[in-house]
Scaffold this motif. Structure first.
Motif, short mmCIF file in Angstrom:
data_model
loop_
_atom_site.label_atom_id
_atom_site.label_comp_id
_atom_site.label_asym_id
_atom_site.label_seq_id
_atom_site.Cartn_x
_atom_site.Cartn_y
_atom_site.Cartn_z
N GLN A 1 0.72 -0.98 0.01
CA GLN A 1 -0.01 0.11 -0.11
C GLN A 1 0.85 1.32 -0.07
N VAL A 2 0.24 2.46 -0.37
CA VAL A 2 0.88 3.75 -0.33
C VAL A 2 -0.25 4.61 0.48
N SER A 3 0.31 5.73 1.21
CA SER A 3 -0.59 6.56 1.66
C SER A 3 -0.52 7.88 0.63
N LEU A 4 -1.61 8.44 0.40
CA LEU A 4 -1.88 9.43 -0.32
C LEU A 4 -2.32 10.88 0.45
N ARG A 5 -1.74 11.94 0.28
CA ARG A 5 -2.06 13.20 0.60
C ARG A 5 -3.22 13.49 -0.35
N ALA A 6 -4.41 13.59 -0.11
CA ALA A 6 -5.67 13.72 -1.18
C ALA A 6 -5.45 15.23 -1.56
N GLU A 7 -5.52 15.33 -3.05
CA GLU A 7 -5.73 16.72 -3.54
C GLU A 7 -7.26 16.86 -4.09
N ALA A 8 -7.84 15.76 -4.54
CA ALA A 8 -9.24 15.75 -4.90
C ALA A 8 -9.81 14.50 -4.92
N ILE A 9 -11.03 14.34 -4.55
CA ILE A 9 -11.88 12.95 -4.79
C ILE A 9 -12.95 13.05 -5.31
N GLY A 10 -12.87 12.05 -6.54
CA GLY A 10 -13.97 11.99 -7.36
C GLY A 10 -15.11 11.12 -6.71
N ALA A 11 -16.23 11.62 -6.58
CA ALA A 11 -17.61 10.89 -6.01
C ALA A 11 -18.26 10.43 -6.93
N ASN A 12 -18.66 9.10 -6.72
CA ASN A 12 -19.31 8.04 -7.46
C ASN A 12 -20.96 8.16 -7.07
N TYR A 13 -21.72 7.94 -8.10
CA TYR A 13 -23.14 7.81 -7.85
C TYR A 13 -23.36 6.41 -7.08
N PHE B 1 -6.02 11.93 4.09
CA PHE B 1 -5.08 11.12 3.58
C PHE B 1 -5.88 9.69 3.58
N VAL B 2 -5.31 8.79 2.42
CA VAL B 2 -5.91 7.46 2.05
C VAL B 2 -5.02 6.66 1.96
N LEU B 3 -5.55 5.46 1.88
CA LEU B 3 -4.41 4.43 1.57
C LEU B 3 -4.81 3.62 0.12
N ALA B 4 -4.11 3.47 -0.48
CA ALA B 4 -4.31 2.84 -1.86
C ALA B 4 -3.29 1.67 -2.30
N ASP B 5 -3.95 0.69 -2.96
CA ASP B 5 -3.29 -0.32 -3.63
C ASP B 5 -2.07 0.38 -4.69
N ALA B 6 -0.76 -0.03 -4.23
CA ALA B 6 0.32 0.55 -4.69
C ALA B 6 0.65 0.06 -6.49
#
Length: 323
Positions: free
Chosen positions: A29-41, A98-103
């Motif tokens: 995993q990686v930790s991301l400092r979020a710049e923007a988050i796309g919201a989904n229906y 901050f979020v976790l994502a699959d590298a």
């Protein structure tokens, strides 16, 4: 840091902002400092517990397409990733500072690409491209694209034209959305909420439709299959209606084919092809071949308003949350 969760099912008002410690990345995993988050229906359906196919246990947290900077990496991840601007599908806890994502499935963001288009790199863009290819679209074939003003549908219209399709028939529920689909390159736009929508498609494609792209399900899918020409194909990649309609075998006797698609299954089955298509879409967005629209960019604390915009079904383009 802040994150958005909900502890009961319901309307947008159940989304609450909480304070918590930043997450530590685990293996892969990686930790991301979020710049923007796309919201989904789809997350509005999950939050409302709108049927068994949308069920998730509480407490809940929305998913999202997060654009951000790699802050830290977990075991087994190249530390050279730190500082890179990337985008990723995040699940759970996408609405956070901050979020976790699959590298393994980070998409590098091309220089100069804004957060709206960048948020389409990992899901909407690759899905739009792959469902066309999964349907074996050939130049000159007729394609029917449902939800033509949605994030995936809008890209699918443009990609279908790029791949030589014609005519492209798009469906959308409002006049503004249908105009948008036409602006993106659709040759015909139809209101799929109208009782005679299928007849309008038949008028535009008297010989039948070669390819149908459907993420609505229910009666729309059933009628779409009936619209297929001999040797026609339907690719089903969602069921936003919540209706998992059964496809009668007799509807396939006209040499028709129905194929299901899941991005996660595609990644697992053909990872190298999936990554190549992510890069292909990134190139189209970076050079302006694909148009991507942003309807709203709201503060993270206004997550409930973002869901209201998605639920009113009038939104064209991405709804972004900005930490």
């Amino acid at each position: 840091m802040r994150r958005v969760r909900y502890h009961e099912y319901g309307g947008p008002e159940v989304l609450t902002v909480e304070e918590t410690e930043p997450p530590e990345p685990g293996p892969g995993q990686v930790s991301l400092r979020a710049e923007a988050i796309g919201a989904n229906y789809v997350d509005t359906k999950i939050r409302a517990n709108a049927g068994s196919i949308f069920y998730r246990p509480l407490p809940g947290s929305p998913t999202g397409d997060v654009v951000g900077i790699v802050e830290a990496v977990g075991p087994g991840v190249d530390p050279g990733q730190v500082g890179h601007r990337v985008t990723a599908l995040v699940d759970p806890d996408a609405y956070a500072d901050f979020v976790l994502a699959d590298a393994a499935w980070l998409a590098p963001v091309p220089d100069g690409l804004g957060p709206g288009p960048a948020s389409l790199l990992t899901v909407a863009g690759p899905v739009a491209l792959r469902v066309l290819r999964a349907g074996n679209l050939a130049p000159g074939e007729t394609v029917l694209i449902h939800s033509g003003a949605g994030n995936i549908g809008a890209l699918a219209i443009q990609l279908a034209k790029l791949l030589g399709a014609g005519p492209v028939i798009a469906t959308a529920s409002t006049a503004e959305k249908r105009k948008h689909a036409l602006d993106l390159g659709a040759d015909v736009a139809v209101d799929y909420t109208a009782d005679d929508w299928a007849e309008r498609v038949r008028a535009a494609a008297p010989g039948g439709v070669d390819l149908v792209l459907d993420a609505v399900g229910g009666a729309v899918l059933s009628e779409g299959i009936d619209l297929l020409a001999p040797m026609g194909r339907a690719v089903v990649y969602g069921a936003a209606s919540g209706d998992l309609v059964e496809v009668p075998i007799r509807s396939l006797f006209g040499l028709r084919t129905v194929t299901g698609f899941s991005l996660l299954a595609w990644r697992a089955a053909r990872p190298s092809e999936a990554r190549a298509e992510m890069a292909e879409v990134a190139g189209y967005l970076a050079d302006g071949t694909l148009r991507a629209d942003v309807r709203a960019a709201l503060p993270l604390t206004e997550a409930a308003e973002a869901h209201r915009l998605l639920e009113d079904r009038a939104t064209i383009g991405r709804v972004l949350l900005v930490p």
